[in-house]
Design a protein around this motif. Sequence first.
Motif, mmCIF file in Angstrom:
data_model
loop_
_atom_site.group_PDB
_atom_site.id
_atom_site.type_symbol
_atom_site.label_atom_id
_atom_site.label_comp_id
_atom_site.label_asym_id
_atom_site.label_seq_id
_atom_site.Cartn_x
_atom_site.Cartn_y
_atom_site.Cartn_z
ATOM 1 N N ALA A 112 0.828 -1.210 0.000
ATOM 2 C CA ALA A 112 0.000 0.000 0.000
ATOM 3 C C ALA A 112 0.862 1.259 0.000
ATOM 4 N N LEU A 113 2.025 1.186 0.654
ATOM 5 C CA LEU A 113 2.940 2.329 0.709
ATOM 6 C C LEU A 113 3.942 2.317 -0.439
ATOM 7 N N CYS A 114 3.833 1.318 -1.324
ATOM 8 C CA CYS A 114 4.746 1.152 -2.467
ATOM 9 C C CYS A 114 6.198 0.965 -2.039
ATOM 10 N N LEU A 115 6.421 0.580 -0.791
ATOM 11 C CA LEU A 115 7.788 0.357 -0.338
ATOM 12 C C LEU A 115 8.320 -0.993 -0.799
ATOM 13 N N ASP A 116 7.448 -1.834 -1.362
ATOM 14 C CA ASP A 116 7.921 -3.085 -1.956
ATOM 15 C C ASP A 116 8.693 -2.820 -3.240
ATOM 16 N N LEU A 117 8.645 -1.573 -3.726
ATOM 17 C CA LEU A 117 9.387 -1.179 -4.927
ATOM 18 C C LEU A 117 10.722 -0.529 -4.596
ATOM 19 N N LEU A 118 10.946 -0.245 -3.312
ATOM 20 C CA LEU A 118 12.122 0.515 -2.879
ATOM 21 C C LEU A 118 13.269 -0.408 -2.502
ATOM 22 N N ASP B 48 9.763 10.202 -5.600
ATOM 23 C CA ASP B 48 10.069 10.751 -6.926
ATOM 24 C C ASP B 48 10.916 9.757 -7.720
ATOM 25 N N ARG B 49 11.880 9.157 -7.041
ATOM 26 C CA ARG B 49 12.730 8.176 -7.717
ATOM 27 C C ARG B 49 11.934 6.938 -8.096
ATOM 28 N N LEU B 50 11.052 6.500 -7.199
ATOM 29 C CA LEU B 50 10.235 5.327 -7.507
ATOM 30 C C LEU B 50 9.296 5.602 -8.676
ATOM 31 N N GLU B 51 8.779 6.831 -8.741
ATOM 32 C CA GLU B 51 7.891 7.179 -9.849
ATOM 33 C C GLU B 51 8.632 7.114 -11.185
ATOM 34 N N GLN B 52 9.877 7.517 -11.190
ATOM 35 C CA GLN B 52 10.671 7.452 -12.417
ATOM 36 C C GLN B 52 10.857 6.010 -12.890
ATOM 37 N N GLU B 53 10.951 5.104 -11.919
ATOM 38 C CA GLU B 53 11.190 3.699 -12.254
ATOM 39 C C GLU B 53 9.893 2.920 -12.472
ATOM 40 N N HIS B 54 8.816 3.361 -11.802
ATOM 41 C CA HIS B 54 7.532 2.643 -11.847
ATOM 42 C C HIS B 54 6.401 3.656 -12.002
ATOM 43 N N ASN B 55 6.397 4.353 -13.125
ATOM 44 C CA ASN B 55 5.483 5.480 -13.320
ATOM 45 C C ASN B 55 4.020 5.112 -13.127
ATOM 46 N N ASN B 56 3.637 3.918 -13.578
ATOM 47 C CA ASN B 56 2.222 3.535 -13.514
ATOM 48 C C ASN B 56 1.808 3.000 -12.155
ATOM 49 N N VAL C 80 3.168 4.396 -8.988
ATOM 50 C CA VAL C 80 3.458 5.306 -7.883
ATOM 51 C C VAL C 80 2.791 6.663 -8.094
ATOM 52 N N ASN C 81 1.926 7.030 -7.167
ATOM 53 C CA ASN C 81 1.330 8.361 -7.102
ATOM 54 C C ASN C 81 2.070 9.101 -5.986
ATOM 55 N N VAL C 82 2.989 9.984 -6.358
ATOM 56 C CA VAL C 82 3.893 10.575 -5.366
ATOM 57 C C VAL C 82 3.159 11.298 -4.238
ATOM 58 N N PRO C 83 2.231 12.225 -4.513
ATOM 59 C CA PRO C 83 1.558 12.925 -3.401
ATOM 60 C C PRO C 83 0.828 11.969 -2.461
ATOM 61 N N LEU C 84 0.142 10.977 -3.044
ATOM 62 C CA LEU C 84 -0.594 10.026 -2.214
ATOM 63 C C LEU C 84 0.362 9.181 -1.386
ATOM 64 N N CYS C 85 1.429 8.684 -2.001
ATOM 65 C CA CYS C 85 2.392 7.853 -1.275
ATOM 66 C C CYS C 85 3.057 8.629 -0.146
ATOM 67 N N VAL C 86 3.422 9.879 -0.408
ATOM 68 C CA VAL C 86 4.039 10.696 0.632
ATOM 69 C C VAL C 86 3.071 10.889 1.794
ATOM 70 N N LEU D 243 10.436 -1.939 5.766
ATOM 71 C CA LEU D 243 9.437 -2.254 4.745
ATOM 72 C C LEU D 243 9.973 -2.168 3.314
ATOM 73 N N CYS D 244 11.257 -1.845 3.154
ATOM 74 C CA CYS D 244 11.785 -1.749 1.793
ATOM 75 C C CYS D 244 12.023 -3.144 1.218
ATOM 76 N N LYS D 245 12.409 -3.194 -0.052
ATOM 77 C CA LYS D 245 12.639 -4.462 -0.752
ATOM 78 C C LYS D 245 14.101 -4.854 -0.580
ATOM 79 N N ALA D 246 14.354 -5.805 0.308
ATOM 80 C CA ALA D 246 15.729 -6.253 0.544
ATOM 81 C C ALA D 246 15.689 -7.557 1.337
ATOM 82 N N HIS D 247 16.790 -8.297 1.296
ATOM 83 C CA HIS D 247 16.898 -9.499 2.109
ATOM 84 C C HIS D 247 16.940 -9.105 3.584
ATOM 85 N N LEU D 248 16.370 -9.960 4.417
ATOM 86 C CA LEU D 248 16.319 -9.663 5.851
ATOM 87 C C LEU D 248 17.713 -9.438 6.428
#
Length: 208
Positions: free
Chosen positions: A50-56, A91-99, A101-107, A138-143
């Motif tokens: 929901a926070l799009c942190l699975d893309l980070l 902003d960086r995530l939006e550049q990589e996953h434009n469709n 990430v809604n930056v204002p909503l995510c922030v 919550l970011c995308k990385a190995h534990l």
Amino acid sequence: MREQLKGHETQTTCWDHPKMTELYQSLADLNNVRFSAYRTAMKLRRLQKALCLDLLSLSAACDALDQHNLKQNDQPMDILQIINCLTTIYDRLEQEHNNLVNVPLCVDMCLNWLLNVYDTGRTGRIRVLSFKTGIISLCKAHLEDKYRYLFKQVASSTGFCDQRRLGLLLHDSIQIPRQLGEVASFGGSNIEPSVRSCFQFVQESKAL
């Protein structure tokens, strides 16, 4: 959400973003999952997506933290600092996953969540370590990579960590399941027994 920010500045009653309210309702639906480990994992995954942190990625998160010079982990961050760093991240995530990430909503959503987890007293500030713990958890990385990064945040320059600093990290970490209503699954909010268990084979004058 901007009214919520004003509320934090004046220390008045605040409200959740409507989308955050919907998210919390959907998380509550998972309370029917029987086993606590599965239930907590499902809640964390739904929150993460929901926070799009699975893309980070961890490296992207670290780049944003470095860009905003968030080095002093005991220092407080105010609302504006949190928003600025989150904007850089999304902003960086939006550049990589434009469709995706809604930056204002995510922030707004991530700010809302961070404040609910780490600013229960509604002071309008959280510690830098708390911000890092929330984002990295919550970011995308190995534990193992997440653990290594977070331990480094509380370790000394020689790579050791004392009981007080480990306690700070565990305290911030346990706030995430606490806010999800799952703190009992991790032994409750009292982290002292966990800290002691980590040091039970370490001499009193030593550190991890």
